[in-house]
Design a protein around this motif. Structure first.
Motif, PDB file in Angstrom:
ATOM      1  N   ASP A  73      28.730   1.718 -19.315  1.00  0.00           N
ATOM      2  CA  ASP A  73      28.324   0.660 -18.400  1.00  0.00           C
ATOM      3  C   ASP A  73      29.501   0.180 -17.552  1.00  0.00           C
ATOM      4  O   ASP A  73      29.390  -0.008 -16.348  1.00  0.00           O
ATOM      5  N   ARG A  74      30.608  -0.013 -18.227  1.00  0.00           N
ATOM      6  CA  ARG A  74      31.786  -0.514 -17.504  1.00  0.00           C
ATOM      7  C   ARG A  74      32.265   0.502 -16.486  1.00  0.00           C
ATOM      8  O   ARG A  74      32.630   0.155 -15.371  1.00  0.00           O
ATOM      9  N   ALA A  75      32.259   1.759 -16.889  1.00  0.00           N
ATOM     10  CA  ALA A  75      32.699   2.814 -15.972  1.00  0.00           C
ATOM     11  C   ALA A  75      31.765   2.868 -14.765  1.00  0.00           C
ATOM     12  O   ALA A  75      32.213   3.055 -13.635  1.00  0.00           O
ATOM     13  N   GLU A  76      30.487   2.651 -15.023  1.00  0.00           N
ATOM     14  CA  GLU A  76      29.507   2.686 -13.936  1.00  0.00           C
ATOM     15  C   GLU A  76      29.756   1.530 -12.961  1.00  0.00           C
ATOM     16  O   GLU A  76      29.742   1.708 -11.746  1.00  0.00           O
ATOM     17  N   LEU A  77      30.031   0.340 -13.503  1.00  0.00           N
ATOM     18  CA  LEU A  77      30.310  -0.803 -12.630  1.00  0.00           C
ATOM     19  C   LEU A  77      31.576  -0.556 -11.816  1.00  0.00           C
ATOM     20  O   LEU A  77      31.664  -0.903 -10.645  1.00  0.00           O
ATOM     21  N   GLU A  78      32.545   0.047 -12.464  1.00  0.00           N
ATOM     22  CA  GLU A  78      33.806   0.314 -11.775  1.00  0.00           C
ATOM     23  C   GLU A  78      33.580   1.326 -10.650  1.00  0.00           C
ATOM     24  O   GLU A  78      34.104   1.171  -9.549  1.00  0.00           O
ATOM     25  N   ARG A  79      32.786   2.340 -10.960  1.00  0.00           N
ATOM     26  CA  ARG A  79      32.479   3.346  -9.948  1.00  0.00           C
ATOM     27  C   ARG A  79      31.761   2.667  -8.773  1.00  0.00           C
ATOM     28  O   ARG A  79      32.079   2.879  -7.623  1.00  0.00           O
ATOM     29  N   PHE A  80      30.790   1.810  -9.125  1.00  0.00           N
ATOM     30  CA  PHE A  80      30.042   1.091  -8.097  1.00  0.00           C
ATOM     31  C   PHE A  80      30.999   0.258  -7.233  1.00  0.00           C
ATOM     32  O   PHE A  80      30.933   0.281  -6.008  1.00  0.00           O
ATOM     33  N   ASP A  81      31.890  -0.488  -7.890  1.00  0.00           N
ATOM     34  CA  ASP A  81      32.823  -1.352  -7.162  1.00  0.00           C
ATOM     35  C   ASP A  81      33.701  -0.562  -6.195  1.00  0.00           C
ATOM     36  O   ASP A  81      33.900  -0.956  -5.046  1.00  0.00           O
ATOM     37  N   ASN A  82      34.229   0.556  -6.689  1.00  0.00           N
ATOM     38  CA  ASN A  82      35.095   1.372  -5.827  1.00  0.00           C
ATOM     39  C   ASN A  82      34.354   1.868  -4.600  1.00  0.00           C
ATOM     40  O   ASN A  82      34.863   1.839  -3.480  1.00  0.00           O
ATOM     41  N   GLU A  83      33.135   2.306  -4.852  1.00  0.00           N
ATOM     42  CA  GLU A  83      32.303   2.803  -3.767  1.00  0.00           C
ATOM     43  C   GLU A  83      31.939   1.660  -2.814  1.00  0.00           C
ATOM     44  O   GLU A  83      31.959   1.804  -1.602  1.00  0.00           O
ATOM     45  N   PHE A  84      31.665   0.519  -3.419  1.00  0.00           N
ATOM     46  CA  PHE A  84      31.189  -0.653  -2.675  1.00  0.00           C
ATOM     47  C   PHE A  84      32.187  -1.118  -1.613  1.00  0.00           C
ATOM     48  O   PHE A  84      31.795  -1.540  -0.532  1.00  0.00           O
ATOM     49  N   VAL A  85      33.471  -1.056  -1.927  1.00  0.00           N
ATOM     50  CA  VAL A  85      34.471  -1.534  -0.958  1.00  0.00           C
ATOM     51  C   VAL A  85      35.029  -0.412  -0.090  1.00  0.00           C
ATOM     52  O   VAL A  85      35.967  -0.611   0.676  1.00  0.00           O
ATOM     53  N   ASN A  86      34.430   0.758  -0.223  1.00  0.00           N
ATOM     54  CA  ASN A  86      34.836   1.865   0.628  1.00  0.00           C
ATOM     55  C   ASN A  86      34.106   1.722   1.967  1.00  0.00           C
ATOM     56  O   ASN A  86      33.176   2.454   2.284  1.00  0.00           O
ATOM     57  N   ILE A  87      34.537   0.716   2.728  1.00  0.00           N
ATOM     58  CA  ILE A  87      33.800   0.328   3.927  1.00  0.00           C
ATOM     59  C   ILE A  87      34.761   0.053   5.073  1.00  0.00           C
ATOM     60  O   ILE A  87      35.960  -0.083   4.881  1.00  0.00           O
ATOM     61  N   ASP A  88      34.185  -0.034   6.244  1.00  0.00           N
ATOM     62  CA  ASP A  88      34.919  -0.392   7.437  1.00  0.00           C
ATOM     63  C   ASP A  88      35.593  -1.746   7.298  1.00  0.00           C
ATOM     64  O   ASP A  88      35.046  -2.643   6.663  1.00  0.00           O
ATOM     65  N   SER A 136      35.830  -4.085   9.445  1.00  0.00           N
ATOM     66  CA  SER A 136      35.046  -5.187  10.016  1.00  0.00           C
ATOM     67  C   SER A 136      33.997  -5.670   9.011  1.00  0.00           C
ATOM     68  O   SER A 136      33.744  -6.863   8.888  1.00  0.00           O
ATOM     69  N   VAL A 137      33.411  -4.719   8.291  1.00  0.00           N
ATOM     70  CA  VAL A 137      32.432  -5.082   7.264  1.00  0.00           C
ATOM     71  C   VAL A 137      33.136  -5.814   6.121  1.00  0.00           C
ATOM     72  O   VAL A 137      32.661  -6.821   5.611  1.00  0.00           O
ATOM     73  N   LEU A 138      34.311  -5.290   5.781  1.00  0.00           N
ATOM     74  CA  LEU A 138      35.085  -5.892   4.698  1.00  0.00           C
ATOM     75  C   LEU A 138      35.382  -7.362   4.981  1.00  0.00           C
ATOM     76  O   LEU A 138      35.196  -8.227   4.127  1.00  0.00           O
ATOM     77  N   TYR A 139      35.812  -7.671   6.205  1.00  0.00           N
ATOM     78  CA  TYR A 139      36.174  -9.054   6.518  1.00  0.00           C
ATOM     79  C   TYR A 139      34.955  -9.970   6.457  1.00  0.00           C
ATOM     80  O   TYR A 139      35.038 -11.116   6.012  1.00  0.00           O
ATOM     81  N   SER A 140      33.810  -9.467   6.915  1.00  0.00           N
ATOM     82  CA  SER A 140      32.589 -10.281   6.819  1.00  0.00           C
ATOM     83  C   SER A 140      32.255 -10.552   5.364  1.00  0.00           C
ATOM     84  O   SER A 140      31.858 -11.654   4.983  1.00  0.00           O
ATOM     85  N   LEU A 141      32.458  -9.513   4.573  1.00  0.00           N
ATOM     86  CA  LEU A 141      32.161  -9.623   3.145  1.00  0.00           C
ATOM     87  C   LEU A 141      33.118 -10.620   2.469  1.00  0.00           C
ATOM     88  O   LEU A 141      32.715 -11.422   1.619  1.00  0.00           O
ATOM     89  N   ILE A 142      34.364 -10.583   2.877  1.00  0.00           N
ATOM     90  CA  ILE A 142      35.359 -11.501   2.313  1.00  0.00           C
ATOM     91  C   ILE A 142      34.956 -12.944   2.582  1.00  0.00           C
ATOM     92  O   ILE A 142      34.972 -13.792   1.688  1.00  0.00           O
ATOM     93  N   MET A 143      34.568 -13.206   3.841  1.00  0.00           N
ATOM     94  CA  MET A 143      34.188 -14.581   4.186  1.00  0.00           C
ATOM     95  C   MET A 143      32.936 -15.013   3.426  1.00  0.00           C
ATOM     96  O   MET A 143      32.840 -16.144   2.945  1.00  0.00           O
ATOM     97  N   ALA A 144      31.983 -14.089   3.312  1.00  0.00           N
ATOM     98  CA  ALA A 144      30.745 -14.422   2.596  1.00  0.00           C
ATOM     99  C   ALA A 144      31.033 -14.700   1.124  1.00  0.00           C
ATOM    100  O   ALA A 144      30.550 -15.674   0.555  1.00  0.00           O
TER     101      ALA A 144
END
Lengths: 176, 174
Positions: free
Chosen positions: B91-106, B108-116
């Protein structure tokens, strides 16, 4: 506008790009990002702008239960107190199975060592190396100042190498 | 007579709440997921966001909110287990995989996400995006850091200040 990828490769000189975005972030957030870096990297972000250079002294960690302290001199004293405690830990760590790594961990406000001794130091990802043994420990102080979300301290010793490091600390401490 | 309001996810049907983005898109999610937001948690505990009401989020656009909720939905089960002390390594490995993938973004998207994440006070997400920013800076030379973050080439005046800074902290630039 939406797409801003590939910025690492090509520098869009003078074109307002992602810089506007990162600079629009509040200090809280930037401090949080800085807290994931080691002191060396924190200092290096000083190449970005005056604001980034100012992020260091702007906030300071509470250290040893003391409130934020204003002057460099006070921080210096606090840090030396930290080093003293650090050196006090050495014999304890020495008796542990592995000298290579001795993780030391924390809830809020305290460090718990295996034998139950507690120290009120809050930091994380602190890497002690030759570079941080500056005369006034400035690198470390900058690191502490930029780490408002620290929750964990990991001390790592390099087998056989730590004694010279400790020796250097002692040398500096001798000046107090 | 039953008191479904007080259940903490042990009810048969999970309670849903509606969030409304700045551009008026409605998102219906489980209360447990939305409650990862400290900002929303109290409102939801008070019974807000249910029925036709919806909780307006004037600072978050629909694209960003959708991304934020993707994170919350993924992390809600683990959070419900109190940080999942008994989560399996898988489960933990899956969440970690998800997290890594999740922030693999542009960026501009990252900054919007940071503010949110900041406005909604979602601790895990704040930490994740902060770490991403740190990772963008790590292991780079000063000029690479500037370029990565999109800083324009320095003006002569800025260059002089940079040089002074680098001279002062020479040990950090060897």
């Amino acid at each position: 506008m939406v797409k801003a990828s590939g910025n690492a490769g090509m520098a869009p000189a003078r074109v307002p790009g992602p810089a506007c975005r990162i600079n629009a972030l509040p200090n809280d957030i930037l401090h949080r990002a800085l807290s994931h870096m080691d002191a060396l990297q924190v200092v290096q972000t000083g190449v970005l702008s005056r604001r980034w250079r100012g992020l260091g002294p702007a906030t300071r960690r509470q250290f040893h239960g003391m409130a934020d302290t204003g002057t460099a001199r006070e921080r210096d004293v606090l840090f030396k107190a930290f080093v003293n405690r650090f050196l006090m830990l050495l014999p304890i760590l020495n008796n542990m199975e592995s000298l290579v790594t001795a993780p030391v961990l924390v809830g809020t406000g305290g460090i718990q060592v295996d034998n139950g001794a507690e120290y009120s130091i809050i930091l994380t990802n602190l890497k002690l190396g030759e570079w941080c043994l500056e005369e006034n420990f400035y690198g470390l102080i900058v690191f502490l100042g930029n780490s408002p979300t620290l929750v964990e301290l990991t001390l790592k010793f390099i087998q056989g190498g730590y004694q010279s490091t400790a020796g250097r600390f002692l040398g500096k401490l001798g000046e107090i | 007579m039953a008191a479904p309001e007080s259940g903490d996810g042990n009810n048969g049907a999970a309670r849903m709440v509606t969030l409304i983005s700045s551009d008026n898109t409605r998102f219906e999610v489980e209360a447990a997921a939305a409650s990862l937001s400290q900002t929303l948690q109290l409102t939801i505990l008070d019974g807000g966001g249910g029925g036709g009401d919806g909780i307006p989020l004037p600072n978050v656009d629909s694209a960003t909110l959708s991304k934020v909720l993707e994170y919350c939905i993924k992390h809600a089960p683990a959070a419900a287990n109190g940080g999942a002390p008994n989560a399996t390594a898988v489960d933990r490995a899956e969440l970690e995989r998800f997290d890594n993938e999740f922030v693999n973004i542009d960026q501009s998207v990252l900054y919007s996400l940071i503010m949110a994440a900041h406005n909604l006070e979602i601790e895990g997400l704040q930490s994740l995006v902060a770490k991403k920013v740190a990772d963008m800076i790590k292991g780079k030379s000063p000029m690479e850091i500037r370029r990565t973050l999109g800083f324009p080439d320095p003006t002569p005046e800025e260059q002089a200040e940079m040089n002074a800074h680098m001279l002062e902290y020479g040990w950090a630039y060897e």
